[in-house]
Design a protein around this motif. Structure first.
Motif, PDB file in Angstrom:
ATOM      1  N   ARG A 161      47.201  41.227  51.528  1.00  0.00           N
ATOM      2  CA  ARG A 161      47.556  41.232  49.896  1.00  0.00           C
ATOM      3  C   ARG A 161      47.166  42.223  49.249  1.00  0.00           C
ATOM      4  O   ARG A 161      46.173  42.797  49.276  1.00  0.00           O
ATOM      5  N   GLN A 202      43.569  43.103  48.816  1.00  0.00           N
ATOM      6  CA  GLN A 202      42.692  41.757  48.312  1.00  0.00           C
ATOM      7  C   GLN A 202      41.417  41.541  49.031  1.00  0.00           C
ATOM      8  O   GLN A 202      40.486  41.264  48.664  1.00  0.00           O
ATOM      9  N   ASN A 203      41.752  41.549  50.440  1.00  0.00           N
ATOM     10  CA  ASN A 203      41.114  40.931  51.359  1.00  0.00           C
ATOM     11  C   ASN A 203      41.043  42.057  52.624  1.00  0.00           C
ATOM     12  O   ASN A 203      41.770  43.018  52.915  1.00  0.00           O
ATOM     13  N   LYS A 258      46.945  50.408  43.871  1.00  0.00           N
ATOM     14  CA  LYS A 258      47.120  49.172  44.464  1.00  0.00           C
ATOM     15  C   LYS A 258      46.030  49.190  45.780  1.00  0.00           C
ATOM     16  O   LYS A 258      45.879  50.591  46.396  1.00  0.00           O
ATOM     17  N   THR A 259      45.082  48.239  45.945  1.00  0.00           N
ATOM     18  CA  THR A 259      44.263  48.222  47.204  1.00  0.00           C
ATOM     19  C   THR A 259      44.625  46.841  47.819  1.00  0.00           C
ATOM     20  O   THR A 259      45.744  46.141  47.370  1.00  0.00           O
ATOM     21  N   SER A 272      46.033  44.132  45.700  1.00  0.00           N
ATOM     22  CA  SER A 272      45.302  43.778  44.605  1.00  0.00           C
ATOM     23  C   SER A 272      45.393  45.224  43.581  1.00  0.00           C
ATOM     24  O   SER A 272      45.302  45.988  44.094  1.00  0.00           O
ATOM     25  N   PRO A 274      38.964  46.577  50.575  1.00  0.00           N
ATOM     26  CA  PRO A 274      39.182  46.891  49.133  1.00  0.00           C
ATOM     27  C   PRO A 274      38.354  48.166  48.770  1.00  0.00           C
ATOM     28  O   PRO A 274      37.448  48.493  48.886  1.00  0.00           O
TER      29      PRO A 274
END
Length: 262
Positions: free
Chosen positions: A110, A7-8, A4-5, A112, A29
């Protein structure tokens, strides 16, 4: 589960509680683990970490980046496995004195999810670190639970025996909201030793001062926050059941070293 990273990209700025200086952090990210960058050089978290008195650090570009533990605890609780983290000064800002503001920042960035699966690390057998009256134990488990036994010679402080289960949302909130703490009478000595300075007083609202503030659940909860952040210095998504008796940054890292050697 997938790695998991964010998104912004997200940014934070604030004072370092040790230096009293302004520092900025940008989290972007990534897909190569947790990469910490300072002064034009980068290192993967999981390398070159050490204990620095009252905090933990990661060494980048011949500088020790202090106070990694609150950010890393929030990262582990949120599930951040990959990101590029740029810092302008070798100390993470104290922000709210705990992990909540870092966690909320990650939420704003968020999630990603990457194609790679998470490889959860837990020791193959129970690991123990003991020295004098300090005792830490890490038992293999798919869960993440931390029991803190905190007893202090100061009779203002009750004995705490608290277990925090990271599957429990209320326990997560309690851990993330628990500020770092200091005994009021320690401040003068820290100033004399130049561990903090008078500029650090600008960040005083981020610290629970025992003597001005009544002891509460924030004491064992912050010990739990520190332990999670210190163990995530490995850069590995870890699980297990922990017991910490009078533990701190140095002993947390000793426990981690033993676990990684097995």
């Amino acid at each position: 589960m997938k790695r998991k990273t964010v998104q912004n990209s997200i940014t934070a700025s604030g004072l370092g509680v040790f230096s009293g200086k302004e520092t900025q952090v940008k989290i972007s990210p990534g897909d190569e683990g947790l990469i910490l960058s300072f002064g034009g050089k980068s290192i993967r978290i999981g390398e070159n970490w050490k204990h620095l008195g009252r905090c933990s650090s990661v060494r980048v570009n011949d500088a020790d980046i202090k106070l990694t533990e609150h950010f890393l605890a929030a990262a582990r609780i949120w599930g951040l496995t990959d990101a590029f983290i740029e810092i302008s000064f070798p100390e993470f800002p104290i922000l709210d004195g705990c992990g909540l503001e870092w966690f909320q920042m990650l939420e704003r960035g968020r999630a990603s999810f990457l194609d790679k699966e998470i490889e959860t690390f837990t020791p193959s057998k129970t690991i123990i670190y003991a020295q004098d009256d300090i005792f830490l134990c890490w038992k293999p488990s798919k869960d993440l639970k931390v029991t803190i036994l905190y007893h202090h010679l100061d009779d203002r402080i009750p004995v705490y025996y608290e277990t925090f289960d990271l599957k429990n949302e209320n326990d997560k909130k309690t851990i993330l909201k628990s500020k770092t703490f200091i005994f009021e009478e320690e401040i003068e000595g820290l100033l004399e030793q130049k561990i903090i300075n008078h500029e650090s007083e600008k960040a005083i609202n981020s610290v629970e001062i025992i003597g001005q503030q009544e002891p509460g659940l924030f004491i064992p909860a912050h010990k739990c926050l520190d332990l999670i952040g210190d163990i995530y210095l490995s850069g590995k998504v870890f699980s297990g059941e922990f017991l910490s008796v009078r533990g701190g940054h140095a002993s947390n890292q000793k426990l981690l070293e033993k676990a990684l050697k097995k």
